[in-house]
Design a protein around this motif. Sequence first.
Motif, mmCIF file in Angstrom:
data_model
loop_
_atom_site.group_PDB
_atom_site.id
_atom_site.type_symbol
_atom_site.label_atom_id
_atom_site.label_comp_id
_atom_site.label_asym_id
_atom_site.label_seq_id
_atom_site.Cartn_x
_atom_site.Cartn_y
_atom_site.Cartn_z
ATOM 1 N N ASN A 42 0.794 -1.220 0.000
ATOM 2 C CA ASN A 42 0.000 0.000 0.000
ATOM 3 C C ASN A 42 0.831 1.277 0.000
ATOM 4 O O ASN A 42 0.371 2.305 -0.505
ATOM 5 C CB ASN A 42 -0.938 0.010 1.214
ATOM 6 C CG ASN A 42 -2.108 -0.920 1.013
ATOM 7 O OD1 ASN A 42 -3.028 -0.605 0.272
ATOM 8 N ND2 ASN A 42 -2.072 -2.067 1.642
ATOM 9 N N TYR A 43 2.018 1.226 0.579
ATOM 10 C CA TYR A 43 2.828 2.435 0.722
ATOM 11 C C TYR A 43 4.281 2.192 0.307
ATOM 12 O O TYR A 43 5.205 2.336 1.110
ATOM 13 C CB TYR A 43 2.787 2.933 2.173
ATOM 14 C CG TYR A 43 1.385 3.121 2.695
ATOM 15 C CD1 TYR A 43 0.534 4.073 2.131
ATOM 16 C CD2 TYR A 43 0.908 2.347 3.751
ATOM 17 C CE1 TYR A 43 -0.757 4.250 2.606
ATOM 18 C CE2 TYR A 43 -0.377 2.521 4.238
ATOM 19 C CZ TYR A 43 -1.206 3.470 3.663
ATOM 20 O OH TYR A 43 -2.480 3.645 4.124
ATOM 21 N N PRO A 44 4.513 1.841 -0.958
ATOM 22 C CA PRO A 44 5.892 1.554 -1.384
ATOM 23 C C PRO A 44 6.820 2.760 -1.270
ATOM 24 O O PRO A 44 8.033 2.613 -1.145
ATOM 25 C CB PRO A 44 5.731 1.105 -2.841
ATOM 26 C CG PRO A 44 4.427 1.680 -3.285
ATOM 27 C CD PRO A 44 3.558 1.721 -2.050
ATOM 28 N N ASP A 45 6.224 3.965 -1.253
ATOM 29 C CA ASP A 45 7.016 5.181 -1.130
ATOM 30 C C ASP A 45 7.022 5.723 0.303
ATOM 31 O O ASP A 45 7.493 6.828 0.548
ATOM 32 C CB ASP A 45 6.487 6.248 -2.087
ATOM 33 C CG ASP A 45 5.044 6.633 -1.786
ATOM 34 O OD1 ASP A 45 4.394 6.000 -0.902
ATOM 35 O OD2 ASP A 45 4.536 7.568 -2.431
ATOM 36 N N PHE A 46 6.453 4.940 1.256
ATOM 37 C CA PHE A 46 6.364 5.300 2.675
ATOM 38 C C PHE A 46 5.418 6.466 2.926
ATOM 39 O O PHE A 46 5.414 7.025 4.009
ATOM 40 C CB PHE A 46 7.743 5.607 3.265
ATOM 41 C CG PHE A 46 8.573 4.394 3.581
ATOM 42 C CD1 PHE A 46 9.110 4.220 4.844
ATOM 43 C CD2 PHE A 46 8.836 3.424 2.630
ATOM 44 C CE1 PHE A 46 9.882 3.113 5.151
ATOM 45 C CE2 PHE A 46 9.603 2.311 2.922
ATOM 46 C CZ PHE A 46 10.124 2.155 4.188
ATOM 47 N N GLY A 47 4.608 6.838 1.946
ATOM 48 C CA GLY A 47 3.640 7.926 2.114
ATOM 49 C C GLY A 47 2.359 7.397 2.754
ATOM 50 O O GLY A 47 1.356 7.185 2.079
ATOM 51 N N ILE A 48 2.396 7.188 4.056
ATOM 52 C CA ILE A 48 1.307 6.553 4.794
ATOM 53 C C ILE A 48 0.097 7.477 4.901
ATOM 54 O O ILE A 48 0.219 8.639 5.279
ATOM 55 C CB ILE A 48 1.802 6.132 6.200
ATOM 56 C CG1 ILE A 48 2.908 5.085 6.058
ATOM 57 C CG2 ILE A 48 0.659 5.611 7.061
ATOM 58 C CD1 ILE A 48 3.650 4.779 7.340
ATOM 59 N N ASP A 49 -1.078 6.939 4.577
ATOM 60 C CA ASP A 49 -2.346 7.651 4.709
ATOM 61 C C ASP A 49 -2.804 7.489 6.163
ATOM 62 O O ASP A 49 -3.423 6.494 6.524
ATOM 63 C CB ASP A 49 -3.362 7.063 3.736
ATOM 64 C CG ASP A 49 -4.717 7.752 3.779
ATOM 65 O OD1 ASP A 49 -5.025 8.453 4.782
ATOM 66 O OD2 ASP A 49 -5.493 7.567 2.820
ATOM 67 N N VAL A 50 -2.481 8.470 6.987
ATOM 68 C CA VAL A 50 -2.731 8.385 8.425
ATOM 69 C C VAL A 50 -4.215 8.216 8.726
ATOM 70 O O VAL A 50 -4.600 7.369 9.541
ATOM 71 C CB VAL A 50 -2.149 9.612 9.160
ATOM 72 C CG1 VAL A 50 -2.531 9.616 10.630
ATOM 73 C CG2 VAL A 50 -0.632 9.655 8.990
ATOM 74 N N ALA A 51 -5.067 8.981 8.077
ATOM 75 C CA ALA A 51 -6.510 8.880 8.338
ATOM 76 C C ALA A 51 -7.027 7.478 8.020
ATOM 77 O O ALA A 51 -7.815 6.907 8.785
ATOM 78 C CB ALA A 51 -7.263 9.921 7.525
ATOM 79 N N ARG A 52 -6.581 6.900 6.917
ATOM 80 C CA ARG A 52 -6.996 5.538 6.546
ATOM 81 C C ARG A 52 -6.534 4.531 7.588
ATOM 82 O O ARG A 52 -7.272 3.645 7.999
ATOM 83 C CB ARG A 52 -6.425 5.183 5.176
ATOM 84 C CG ARG A 52 -6.731 3.759 4.753
ATOM 85 C CD ARG A 52 -6.093 3.439 3.422
ATOM 86 N NE ARG A 52 -6.445 2.084 3.005
ATOM 87 C CZ ARG A 52 -5.633 1.295 2.341
ATOM 88 N NH1 ARG A 52 -4.430 1.709 1.982
ATOM 89 N NH2 ARG A 52 -6.010 0.083 2.004
ATOM 90 N N GLU A 53 -5.279 4.658 8.009
ATOM 91 C CA GLU A 53 -4.726 3.720 8.983
ATOM 92 C C GLU A 53 -5.447 3.814 10.319
ATOM 93 O O GLU A 53 -5.746 2.806 10.955
ATOM 94 C CB GLU A 53 -3.224 3.959 9.158
ATOM 95 C CG GLU A 53 -2.409 3.701 7.912
ATOM 96 C CD GLU A 53 -2.539 2.290 7.394
ATOM 97 O OE1 GLU A 53 -2.348 1.330 8.167
ATOM 98 O OE2 GLU A 53 -2.843 2.133 6.194
#
Length: 184
Positions: A42-53
């Motif tokens: 889901n985050y190969p570039d480490f750009g984590i979607d905080v709200a989704r998580e």
Amino acid sequence: MTTDRTLIIVGHPNLADSRANAARIAEIENLGNVTVHDLYQNYPDFGIDVAREQQLLREHDTVILQFPLCWYSVTPLVKSWFDVVLNYGFAFTLDGSASELRGKKAWLAVSVGSSLDTYTTEGVARRSLDEYLAPVRQTLEFCQFDYQGVHAVYGMMLNPSEDELILDAKEYGRLVASNGTPVG
């Protein structure tokens, strides 16, 4: 009666090449109350979607962090996930008031390259796996998770047999399906 929902957060940087982690996922992928969430996919570039998580965490009763031991700790993306998702006001407060995670069960499903005897005071690592994972445990407990322990499989760099991997995957599947507690 409601069924507890389990979120498995997979933090393996190369899941396709992991025999143990792939066997574990295959064992539980058809369970109806389980969501498998692959961070590296889901985050190969480490750009984590905080709200989704954070929403995923809200929607589940049990959280399992599944990852290979990486330099005696979690993998880089799991660490980054801790840093951005488990933030103030959502996962913890400084006054001890309830976090949104309070009382949710959490445990670790860890694959380890070397053998169990490596993780003894006499072994090369000189400490137990639990000692190395103490910061992870503390983080989860600080966020008011009900920490349940570690289910570990050892010897991944020693080329375990298919039978050994199947036994581990079946035990993992039993724990996930029963919402059980790992014993080590």
